[in-house]
Design an enzyme around this catalytic site. Structure first.
Site, mmCIF file in Angstrom:
data_model
loop_
_atom_site.group_PDB
_atom_site.id
_atom_site.type_symbol
_atom_site.label_atom_id
_atom_site.label_comp_id
_atom_site.label_asym_id
_atom_site.label_seq_id
_atom_site.Cartn_x
_atom_site.Cartn_y
_atom_site.Cartn_z
ATOM 1 N N GLY A 171 0.828 -1.159 0.235
ATOM 2 C CA GLY A 171 -0.078 0.967 0.028
ATOM 3 C C GLY A 171 0.490 1.106 -0.086
ATOM 4 O O GLY A 171 2.087 0.895 -0.045
ATOM 5 N N ILE A 173 2.030 2.859 2.381
ATOM 6 C CA ILE A 173 3.262 2.624 2.958
ATOM 7 C C ILE A 173 4.446 1.799 2.339
ATOM 8 O O ILE A 173 5.711 2.432 2.798
ATOM 9 C CB ILE A 173 2.969 2.452 4.640
ATOM 10 C CG1 ILE A 173 2.529 3.143 5.326
ATOM 11 C CG2 ILE A 173 4.521 1.809 5.522
ATOM 12 C CD1 ILE A 173 1.259 2.483 6.419
ATOM 13 N N ILE A 278 5.403 -2.816 11.213
ATOM 14 C CA ILE A 278 4.615 -1.349 10.825
ATOM 15 C C ILE A 278 3.586 -1.480 10.919
ATOM 16 O O ILE A 278 1.940 -0.588 11.094
ATOM 17 C CB ILE A 278 5.557 -0.317 10.642
ATOM 18 C CG1 ILE A 278 5.599 -0.654 9.142
ATOM 19 C CG2 ILE A 278 6.648 0.090 10.597
ATOM 20 C CD1 ILE A 278 3.968 -0.554 8.209
ATOM 21 N N ARG A 280 0.575 -4.408 12.921
ATOM 22 C CA ARG A 280 -0.407 -4.850 13.995
ATOM 23 C C ARG A 280 0.608 -5.427 14.211
ATOM 24 O O ARG A 280 0.945 -6.707 13.910
ATOM 25 C CB ARG A 280 -1.676 -4.670 13.765
ATOM 26 C CG ARG A 280 -2.090 -3.788 13.037
ATOM 27 C CD ARG A 280 -2.204 -2.649 14.504
ATOM 28 N NE ARG A 280 -3.306 -1.697 13.551
ATOM 29 C CZ ARG A 280 -3.027 -0.682 13.359
ATOM 30 N NH1 ARG A 280 -1.611 -0.073 13.006
ATOM 31 N NH2 ARG A 280 -3.855 0.520 13.178
ATOM 32 N N GLU A 309 -0.377 -4.358 23.504
ATOM 33 C CA GLU A 309 0.064 -2.491 23.667
ATOM 34 C C GLU A 309 -0.802 -1.923 24.968
ATOM 35 O O GLU A 309 -1.867 -1.916 24.505
ATOM 36 C CB GLU A 309 0.161 -1.766 22.467
ATOM 37 C CG GLU A 309 0.961 -2.354 21.343
ATOM 38 C CD GLU A 309 0.859 -1.823 19.252
ATOM 39 O OE1 GLU A 309 0.201 0.036 20.160
ATOM 40 O OE2 GLU A 309 1.244 -1.603 19.048
ATOM 41 N N HIS A 328 4.760 2.691 19.182
ATOM 42 C CA HIS A 328 4.111 2.922 17.784
ATOM 43 C C HIS A 328 3.984 4.414 17.801
ATOM 44 O O HIS A 328 2.571 4.808 18.119
ATOM 45 C CB HIS A 328 2.800 1.962 18.941
ATOM 46 C CG HIS A 328 1.283 2.252 17.441
ATOM 47 N ND1 HIS A 328 0.420 1.379 17.687
ATOM 48 C CD2 HIS A 328 0.925 2.346 16.244
ATOM 49 C CE1 HIS A 328 -0.436 0.211 16.634
ATOM 50 N NE2 HIS A 328 0.173 1.876 15.315
ATOM 51 N N GLY A 331 4.699 6.899 12.811
ATOM 52 C CA GLY A 331 3.833 6.945 11.868
ATOM 53 C C GLY A 331 3.135 8.698 12.480
ATOM 54 O O GLY A 331 2.842 9.032 11.996
#
Length: 367
Positions: A171, A173, A278, A280, A309, A328, A331
């Site tokens: 995608g 990223i 990066i 999940r 998390e 996390h 981004g």
């Protein structure tokens, strides 16, 4: 005055409402909001700041009247509570965090992601971690803290030309990772859920930060696809040096990588594949990842996401060999809010002009 139909008056047009419920302050996007107001003079804009957990109270009269909602994770209780919504623009790339919400499961309100805004910063995080590993930055930094001058620590490093990056989830990223990796002389392999056999099918029709990504899908030297293990294993057999996990979390991708996959990576690349996750945390079978690191089936791992998390202090992942963990944050960017609002702005234009909305979530696929 004589009889006859009264001419419509602009001031009496029914006004629309754009409701923002972000965790950031509206000051971060003042310029863009002013642009939107100028372009859409019939649109009112209201902010109702919410806590990061999404549990804040938003005034009922606002979401009852809202035509468009922009949010991270707060939603009205159900679709009936917000009867005028034409779309919901999320400020996140994924929407799995609301997949059990009644608006997701029981309505047809278009749900739009902010996919495309994270490519530059996350790609930089991936490449940074890969270079940290291949150039032995961590042991060199530890040596600096001890005030040791030992050149041997940084001698046996590897550079990037000729290496292969396999991008699991091509995608926005993954496409920016491909752009940077290609500039470093690496070979790019792409993996997608569905087949992309034609040039048109390989194009990126989502939001693209100007000058980034792979809009026409020209960087990969080979494409692979499928959500079954057979196709995944064919991809993982390609002697991958850097494996980037950028798939959305779905039932099919949960524990997509586990012991058989780590053994396969080791077989195809005994020198060791480096994994950067990066997407999940649940995409990787985490206990089996720790075993793979301990058994040197892979050369290392960079994880911006974990399962769960926050990662508990007692979790053995913290102490696993050759692992780098960040909370996390890959981004994050000082321009995150601006870029997300640009996606909203484009979708408002497309709806007005009868175009196709950007980044509409397929509820069946989950992304």
């Amino acid at each position: 005055m004589g009889g006859g139909a009264e001419l419509p008056q602009r001031g009496r047009e029914k006004r629309e409402l754009l409701l923002f419920t972000p965790p950031h302050s509206e000051g971060e996007i003042d310029d863009l909001i002013n642009e939107i107001k100028e372009e859409f003079p019939n649109l009112d804009v209201e902010f109702s700041q919410v806590a990061p957990d999404g549990k804040s109270e938003v005034p009922k009269e606002l979401y009852q009247r809202a035509t468009y909602l922009t949010t991270f994770n707060w939603l009205p209780p159900n679709a009936a509570a917000a009867p005028n919504l034409k779309f919901i623009q999320f400020l996140s790339a994924g929407v799995n965090h609301v997949a059990k919400h009644p608006i997701y499961t029981d309505s047809k309100i278009p749900l739009l992601s902010a996919n495309g805004i994270h490519g530059p910063q996350i790609a930089e995080w991936v490449i940074m971690m890969f270079l940290n590993h291949s150039h032995k930055f961590v042991p060199l930094y530890e040596q600096q803290k001890q005030r040791l001058w030992n050149p041997a620590t940084g001698k046996n490093v590897t550079d990037s030309p000729g290496k292969t990056v396999g991008i699991l989830g091509y995608g926005s990223i993954g496409r920016q990772v491909a752009r940077v990796a290609k500039a470093m002389g690496m070979k790019v392999l792409a993996y997608t859920a569905s087949p992309r056999p034609t040039p048109e099918s390989r194009r990126d029709d989502g939001f693209i930060v100007p000058g980034t990504g792979d809009p026409d899908g020209s960087f990969p030297s080979a494409w692979y696809n499928g959500l079954d293990k057979e196709n995944l294993h064919e991809f993982l057999s390609q002697k991958i040096d850097l494996l980037v996990l950028a798939v959305p979390l779905t039932k099919s991708t949960t524990h997509f990588l586990s012991t058989p996959e780590f053994h396969l990576l080791n077989k195809s690349n005994p020198a060791g594949t480096y994994i950067a996750n990066i997407s999940r945390g649940q995409v990787i079978d985490q206990p089996k990842l720790i075993e793979a690191l301990e058994e040197k089936l892979i050369s290392g791992a960079a994880l911006d996401v974990t399962d769960p998390e926050p990662l508990p202090k007692e979790d053995p992942l913290w102490e696993a060999p050759n692992v780098l963990v960040t909370p996390h944050v890959s981004g994050s960017s000082t321009v995150y809010a601006q870029r997300a609002t640009q996606v909203l702005q484009q979708n408002l234009r497309r709806l007005r002009d009868g175009g196709r909305l950007i980044n509409e979530v397929d509820r069946e696929k989950g992304y």
